[in-house]
Scaffold this motif. Structure first.
Motif, short mmCIF file in Angstrom:
data_model
loop_
_atom_site.label_atom_id
_atom_site.label_comp_id
_atom_site.label_asym_id
_atom_site.label_seq_id
_atom_site.Cartn_x
_atom_site.Cartn_y
_atom_site.Cartn_z
N ALA A 116 10.58 -0.41 -74.70
CA ALA A 116 10.96 -1.25 -73.57
C ALA A 116 12.48 -1.26 -73.38
O ALA A 116 12.97 -1.22 -72.24
CB ALA A 116 10.45 -2.67 -73.79
N ALA A 117 13.22 -1.31 -74.48
CA ALA A 117 14.69 -1.31 -74.38
C ALA A 117 15.20 -0.02 -73.74
O ALA A 117 16.13 -0.04 -72.93
CB ALA A 117 15.30 -1.50 -75.77
N MET A 128 8.86 3.06 -68.25
CA MET A 128 8.09 1.82 -68.25
C MET A 128 6.67 2.07 -67.79
O MET A 128 5.71 1.43 -68.27
CB MET A 128 8.76 0.78 -67.34
CG MET A 128 8.10 -0.59 -67.39
SD MET A 128 8.34 -1.44 -68.97
CE MET A 128 10.07 -1.91 -68.82
N GLY A 129 6.48 3.02 -66.88
CA GLY A 129 5.15 3.35 -66.40
C GLY A 129 4.25 3.89 -67.48
O GLY A 129 3.05 3.57 -67.53
N PHE A 130 4.79 4.68 -68.39
CA PHE A 130 3.99 5.17 -69.53
C PHE A 130 3.53 3.99 -70.40
O PHE A 130 2.41 3.96 -70.90
CB PHE A 130 4.79 6.16 -70.36
CG PHE A 130 4.97 7.50 -69.72
CD1 PHE A 130 3.92 8.11 -69.05
CD2 PHE A 130 6.19 8.17 -69.80
CE1 PHE A 130 4.09 9.35 -68.46
CE2 PHE A 130 6.37 9.41 -69.21
CZ PHE A 130 5.30 10.01 -68.53
N MET A 131 4.41 3.03 -70.58
CA MET A 131 4.07 1.85 -71.37
C MET A 131 2.97 1.03 -70.68
O MET A 131 2.03 0.54 -71.33
CB MET A 131 5.33 1.01 -71.57
CG MET A 131 5.24 -0.02 -72.68
SD MET A 131 6.88 -0.76 -72.95
CE MET A 131 6.48 -1.94 -74.24
N LYS A 195 3.66 -5.46 -61.76
CA LYS A 195 4.75 -6.41 -62.04
C LYS A 195 6.09 -5.93 -61.49
O LYS A 195 7.13 -6.05 -62.12
CB LYS A 195 4.86 -6.65 -63.56
CG LYS A 195 3.58 -7.19 -64.18
CD LYS A 195 3.24 -8.57 -63.65
CE LYS A 195 1.99 -9.14 -64.29
NZ LYS A 195 0.74 -8.52 -63.80
N GLY A 196 6.03 -5.33 -60.30
CA GLY A 196 7.24 -4.87 -59.62
C GLY A 196 7.67 -3.47 -59.96
O GLY A 196 8.56 -2.91 -59.30
N VAL A 197 7.07 -2.85 -60.97
CA VAL A 197 7.44 -1.50 -61.39
C VAL A 197 6.54 -0.50 -60.66
O VAL A 197 5.31 -0.56 -60.77
CB VAL A 197 7.29 -1.32 -62.91
CG1 VAL A 197 7.65 0.10 -63.33
CG2 VAL A 197 8.15 -2.34 -63.66
N VAL A 198 7.15 0.41 -59.92
CA VAL A 198 6.40 1.45 -59.20
C VAL A 198 6.48 2.73 -60.03
O VAL A 198 7.57 3.21 -60.35
CB VAL A 198 6.98 1.69 -57.79
CG1 VAL A 198 6.22 2.80 -57.09
CG2 VAL A 198 6.93 0.40 -56.98
N TYR A 199 5.31 3.27 -60.38
CA TYR A 199 5.25 4.44 -61.24
C TYR A 199 4.12 5.35 -60.78
O TYR A 199 3.26 4.96 -59.99
CB TYR A 199 5.03 4.03 -62.70
CG TYR A 199 3.70 3.34 -62.94
CD1 TYR A 199 2.59 4.06 -63.39
CD2 TYR A 199 3.55 1.98 -62.70
CE1 TYR A 199 1.37 3.44 -63.59
CE2 TYR A 199 2.33 1.35 -62.90
CZ TYR A 199 1.25 2.08 -63.34
OH TYR A 199 0.04 1.48 -63.53
N THR A 200 4.11 6.57 -61.29
CA THR A 200 3.06 7.54 -60.98
C THR A 200 2.14 7.66 -62.18
O THR A 200 2.59 7.91 -63.31
CB THR A 200 3.65 8.92 -60.64
OG1 THR A 200 4.53 8.78 -59.52
CG2 THR A 200 2.55 9.91 -60.30
N SER A 201 0.84 7.47 -61.95
CA SER A 201 -0.12 7.51 -63.05
C SER A 201 -0.36 8.93 -63.52
O SER A 201 -0.16 9.90 -62.78
CB SER A 201 -1.45 6.88 -62.61
OG SER A 201 -2.03 7.65 -61.57
N GLY A 347 12.15 -2.74 -60.14
CA GLY A 347 11.73 -3.87 -59.33
C GLY A 347 12.57 -5.10 -59.57
O GLY A 347 13.54 -5.09 -60.33
N PRO A 348 12.19 -6.22 -58.94
CA PRO A 348 13.01 -7.43 -59.01
C PRO A 348 12.90 -8.20 -60.33
O PRO A 348 13.74 -9.04 -60.63
CB PRO A 348 12.47 -8.29 -57.86
CG PRO A 348 11.04 -7.84 -57.71
CD PRO A 348 11.04 -6.39 -58.03
N THR A 349 11.84 -7.93 -61.12
CA THR A 349 11.65 -8.68 -62.38
C THR A 349 11.39 -7.72 -63.54
O THR A 349 10.31 -7.73 -64.14
CB THR A 349 10.48 -9.67 -62.24
OG1 THR A 349 9.30 -8.95 -61.83
CG2 THR A 349 10.79 -10.75 -61.23
N PRO A 350 12.35 -6.88 -63.89
CA PRO A 350 12.12 -5.87 -64.92
C PRO A 350 11.84 -6.47 -66.30
O PRO A 350 11.02 -5.94 -67.06
CB PRO A 350 13.41 -5.05 -64.93
CG PRO A 350 14.44 -5.96 -64.35
CD PRO A 350 13.72 -6.79 -63.34
N TYR A 351 12.52 -7.57 -66.64
CA TYR A 351 12.28 -8.17 -67.96
C TYR A 351 10.91 -8.81 -68.05
O TYR A 351 10.26 -8.77 -69.10
CB TYR A 351 13.39 -9.17 -68.29
CG TYR A 351 14.66 -8.49 -68.72
CD1 TYR A 351 14.84 -8.06 -70.03
CD2 TYR A 351 15.69 -8.27 -67.81
CE1 TYR A 351 16.00 -7.42 -70.43
CE2 TYR A 351 16.86 -7.64 -68.20
CZ TYR A 351 17.01 -7.21 -69.50
OH TYR A 351 18.16 -6.56 -69.88
#
Length: 392
Positions: A116-117, A128-131, A195-201, A347-351
């Protein structure tokens, strides 16, 4: 009319009535409420329309999470890390179980924290998308394993125990359901948001869905076979409540969770209630032991109340307070970058996204240690009081 023609009702003994009431409540808590909520969701949708009903249910479940979903995650930490050093390094547990404590309690959170860090420091939605995808992969495993626990533990509380073959077939059905739920629908690689994170599956091979569907169907037939075999052998089936909770967990919460759009909002809460019921069983019986001689500890009600309050408070800190504080100061927390620009891809709420995924994945691993038969505390799950015993 003569007295001989009067039929008087046969009174049901109070302990048996209470036992049946307890069985009904247990059935609703471990999944049976799903069967009530499906028609209610349909009626709500018919009455106000899909958009308004979805807005209402989404609003309700979001705020209810403070006292249901969030505490269900938080209480896992309270259970797992209580006496964790003694469990992991002492001689109270077998070496394999001690190793599980070290892996789940130390190595897994360190790995997730580093992951995450890295995503936060680099502003990488891909990382983050992999996580996030790992979280979605493991959630099905977590659900079906909990369903397995519902069936085996609650059946054992009623005197019904599964043979080694039956346990293997039930687990085969669980894992086949997990595989099929993850592989369906077929995914060529899509752009998703969580949760605001846009990723490719990650794309699934085209053959994965039909293969896992066939394995799931085969496992269902195997399950029917062992149940029929048990019925022929001794005229018994698993108790209806635990069996229903298991099938609802596997079929309606895991494989066919998208059957109703409104129920998709509710299923996580139902899962959390199911989990909290087992926490209550465990800690209630443990507290009752400590309440009597020779310890004469705090009253059971007080112990359970403190645990509940701690879980609600910790859940609020983890999912509401801390993420809001971190996201509000995210510009100052990203070293060597220009704050908001570095994290724009998250996104607006990464944490909040990072904490949410971290806790979910860690929860799965801790659960796999807490609820194993090798954990001596699980003996409290099989304790029954007089009212429960009266129900058979």
């Amino acid at each position: 009319m003569t007295s001989a023609s009067v039929t008087l009702p046969v009174p049901v003994p109070a302990p048996r009535r209470e036992a049946w009431r307890a069985r009904l409540i247990e059935f609703l808590l471990v999944g049976g409420a799903t069967l009530v909520l499906f028609p209610l969701a349909w009626l709500l949708r018919r009455a106000v329309g899909l958009d308004d009903s979805e807005l209402a249910i989404g609003f309700l479940t979001f705020h209810a999470a403070t006292v249901i979903n969030d505490p269900h995650f938080a209480v896992t930490y309270l259970l797992f890390y209580k006496d964790a050093r003694r469990r992991a390094l002492g001689g109270v547990l077998a070496p394999a179980q001690r190793a599980r404590y070290i892996v789940a309690g130390l190595l897994v959170p360190l790995a997730l924290l580093a992951w995450a860090a890295c995503a936060l420091a680099t502003g990488s939605a891909r990382t983050m998308g992999f996580m996030i995808q790992l979280m979605f992969l493991l959630v099905g495993w977590h659900y079906v394993k909990q369903g397995f626990g519902v069936l085996t533990v609650l059946s054992a509380r009623r005197g019904f125990r599964f043979s080694p073959l039956e346990r293997k077939v039930v687990l085969f059905h669980c894992f086949a359901a997990w595989a099929y739920a993850w592989a369906s629908p077929a995914d060529p690689g899509r752009e998703l948001e969580e949760k605001g994170v846009v990723y490719t599956s990650l794309a699934h091979p085209p053959a994965l869905e039909p293969l896992t569907r066939a394995a799931f169907a085969l496992s269902a037939l195997a399950l029917l076979w062992v149940l029929a075999r048990r019925w022929r052998a001794d005229g018994r089936l698993p108790p209806l409540g635990p069996l229903s909770g298991f099938l609802i967990t596997v079929w309606l919460w895991t494989v066919y969770s998208s059957l109703d759009r409104l129920m998709m909002y509710v299923i996580p809460a139902l899962h959390s209630v199911q989990y909290l019921y087992f926490v209550w069983l465990l800690k209630r019986n443990e507290a009752r032991d400590a309440e009597g001689p020779p310890l004469f500890g705090r009253p059971t009600g007080l112990r359970l109340g403190l645990l509940a309050a701690s879980a609600v408070g910790l859940g609020w800190v983890v999912f509401r307070g801390a993420p809001a504080l971190l996201d509000g100061a995210r510009g100052a927390l990203v070293l060597g970058a220009s704050g908001d620009e570095a994290m724009a891809g998250l996104g607006p709420t990464p944490y909040f996204a990072a904490v949410y995924v971290f806790v979910n994945i860690h929860h799965y691993f801790m659960d796999n240690v807490i609820w194993r038969r090798e954990n001596p505390d699980t003996r409290y799950l099989l304790r029954q009081d007089a009212r429960e015993s009266a129900g058979g």
